[in-house]
Design an enzyme around this catalytic site. Structure first.
Site, PDB file in Angstrom:
ATOM      1  N   TYR A  96      -1.125  28.120  36.936  1.00  6.44           N
ATOM      2  CA  TYR A  96      -1.731  26.803  36.632  1.00  6.44           C
ATOM      3  C   TYR A  96      -2.715  26.384  37.721  1.00  6.44           C
ATOM      4  CZ  TYR A  96       2.573  27.344  34.088  1.00  6.44           C
ATOM      5  OH  TYR A  96       3.581  27.870  33.348  1.00  6.44           O
ATOM      6  N   SER A 128       7.954  29.882  31.103  1.00  6.68           N
ATOM      7  CA  SER A 128       6.557  30.239  30.811  1.00  6.68           C
ATOM      8  C   SER A 128       6.222  31.707  31.028  1.00  6.68           C
ATOM      9  CB  SER A 128       5.614  29.375  31.642  1.00  6.68           C
ATOM     10  OG  SER A 128       5.632  28.060  31.149  1.00  6.68           O
ATOM     11  N   LYS A 134       5.163  33.493  28.005  1.00  3.65           N
ATOM     12  CA  LYS A 134       3.804  33.350  27.461  1.00  3.65           C
ATOM     13  C   LYS A 134       3.013  34.663  27.575  1.00  3.65           C
ATOM     14  CE  LYS A 134       3.893  28.399  28.534  1.00  3.65           C
ATOM     15  NZ  LYS A 134       3.466  27.337  29.479  1.00  3.65           N
ATOM     16  N   VAL A 155       9.091  27.544  34.884  1.00  2.23           N
ATOM     17  CA  VAL A 155       9.831  26.459  35.557  1.00  2.23           C
ATOM     18  C   VAL A 155      11.324  26.745  35.717  1.00  2.23           C
ATOM     19  CG1 VAL A 155       8.272  24.506  35.110  1.00  2.23           C
ATOM     20  CG2 VAL A 155      10.034  25.099  33.429  1.00  2.23           C
ATOM     21  N   TYR A 210       8.281  27.611  20.007  1.00  2.00           N
ATOM     22  CA  TYR A 210       7.839  27.656  21.412  1.00  2.00           C
ATOM     23  C   TYR A 210       9.011  27.431  22.379  1.00  2.00           C
ATOM     24  CZ  TYR A 210       5.776  25.816  25.724  1.00  2.00           C
ATOM     25  OH  TYR A 210       5.479  25.575  27.050  1.00  2.00           O
TER      26      TYR A 210
HETATM   27  N1  LIG Z   1       5.777  25.965  33.313  1.00  2.00           N
HETATM   28  C1  LIG Z   1       6.725  26.202  32.430  1.00  2.00           C
HETATM   29  O1  LIG Z   1       7.519  27.107  32.556  1.00  2.00           O
HETATM   30  C2  LIG Z   1       6.795  25.202  31.308  1.00  2.00           C
HETATM   31  C3  LIG Z   1       7.550  25.700  30.106  1.00  2.00           C
HETATM   32  C4  LIG Z   1       8.404  24.645  29.495  1.00  2.00           C
HETATM   33  N2  LIG Z   1       9.126  25.221  28.387  1.00  2.00           N
HETATM   34  C5  LIG Z   1       7.596  23.472  29.021  1.00  2.00           C
HETATM   35  O2  LIG Z   1       7.104  23.535  27.937  1.00  2.00           O
HETATM   36  O3  LIG Z   1       7.453  22.476  29.692  1.00  2.00           O
END
Ligand SMILES: NC(=O)CC[C@H](N)C(=O)O
Length: 306
Positions: A240, A61, A64, A258, A188
């Site tokens: 988050y 993420s 992003k 993650v 994505y």
């Molecule tokens: N928090 C994350 O890094 C989530 C990204 C992961 N690719 C997902 O879509 O679940």
């Protein structure tokens, strides 16, 4: 500064509680949880690293932040008609708010928001073209053409996409996605599967620490106002439903993934990337957060003061 970075790495090396590696993406579940890395790139061109700071890992993420930057460059403020800019207070993969809020994601950093952002970037192009653009941008701001997509991680996510596919179909039903759901998801997942080391990531984040200007090239990436706004979104939404806790403990704009990475921005000072694959209950790096907390306590670089 190098002594502090070494000290942080040594403290993290001896930590017993290291969190839990994400295994809902099976390919990420194989990563050795013992690893730790930290890298600080300063606005005046210095780099301080410790641990396995040149080992590439899945940025997940954290990507992003880069797609948000690209999307704002392409469509400007009209992006905000597709995605909000309020913290969600919900987990990164939650679907509940989407129904209450007519399929418009709260912010660009939860999964639904990032899926909407990549849909905006696609502009009728095929995934391959959009991915080329994303990778070029990341290579450019990191000044490193060796950065790559880990296709095994992307394939693993695609094979286990049910949750993200639900978010995407839900948004599409509300008219918030323009492209084919599987094409958007494929794009994505590849964006999330970019592999970078802490050194590359810290370099890539420097433009956000220096009012939008890439270092050391001194080339402007975004206007200073845009850098400030991206930083504010990272502060409010980057972790988050643990963003408040992260602000309380660390007090820097930051984005987690993650894969266990966190990119933190200390405006006017530098960018700090940390990596430790074990996560806390919110999906954020356990030791990465502790390392950043130790870092701001010693440097006083929190945006909220010493
Ligand atoms: N928090 C994350 O890094 C989530 C990204 C992961 N690719 C997902 O879509 O679940």
């Amino acid at each position: 500064m190098q002594a502090l970075i070494d000290d942080i790495a040594a403290t993290m090396a001896s930590a017993e509680e290291r969190g839990k590696v994400a295994d809902y993406i099976p390919e990420l579940g194989h990563v050795d949880p013992k690893q730790f890395a930290i890298s600080l790139a300063t606005v005046d061109g210095k780099v301080y690293s410790a641990g396995c700071a040149t080992t590439p890992f899945s940025i997940q993420s954290i990507s992003k932040v880069f797609t948000l930057t690209i999307a704002l460059g392409q469509v400007g403020d009209s992006l905000w008609s597709k995605v909000g800019r309020e913290p969600s207070g919900d987990p990164f993969n939650s679907i509940v708010q989407l129904e209450h809020e007519s399929g418009k994601p709260r912010n660009p950093f939860i999964n639904a928001g990032a899926i909407a952002v990549v849909d905006a970037i696609m502009m009728g192009h095929e995934p391959k073209e959009t991915l080329g653009e994303i990778l070029s941008f990341v290579r450019y701001i990191a000044d490193d053409d060796s950065i790559y997509f880990d296709h095994a991680v992307a394939a693993s996510e695609m094979a286990h996409r049910d949750r993200n596919a639900s978010l995407a179909h839900f948004m599409k039903a509300f008219g918030h996605l323009r492209h084919d759901v599987d094409k958007v998801l494929g794009t994505y997942f590849h964006q999330c599967a970019i592999a970078m080391s802490c050194e590359q990531l810290a370099h890539a984040g420097l433009f956000l620490a220096s009012d939008g200007i890439n270092k050391p090239s001194d080339i402007r990436v975004v206007a200073s106002q845009r850098a400030r706004r991206i930083n504010s979104l990272m502060m409010m939404c980057g972790h988050y439903d643990a963003s408040g806790e992260f602000a309380f403990r660390v007090g820097l704009p930051a984005k987690s993934g993650v894969g266990g990475g966190i990119l933190a921005i200390a405006p006017g000072h530098g960018a700090i990337a940390v990596w430790s694959p074990g996560l806390d209950a919110y999906g954020n790096s356990l030791l990465g957060t502790q390392a950043l907390e130790m870092f701001v306590q010693k440097t006083g670089w929190s945006v909220f003061g010493h």
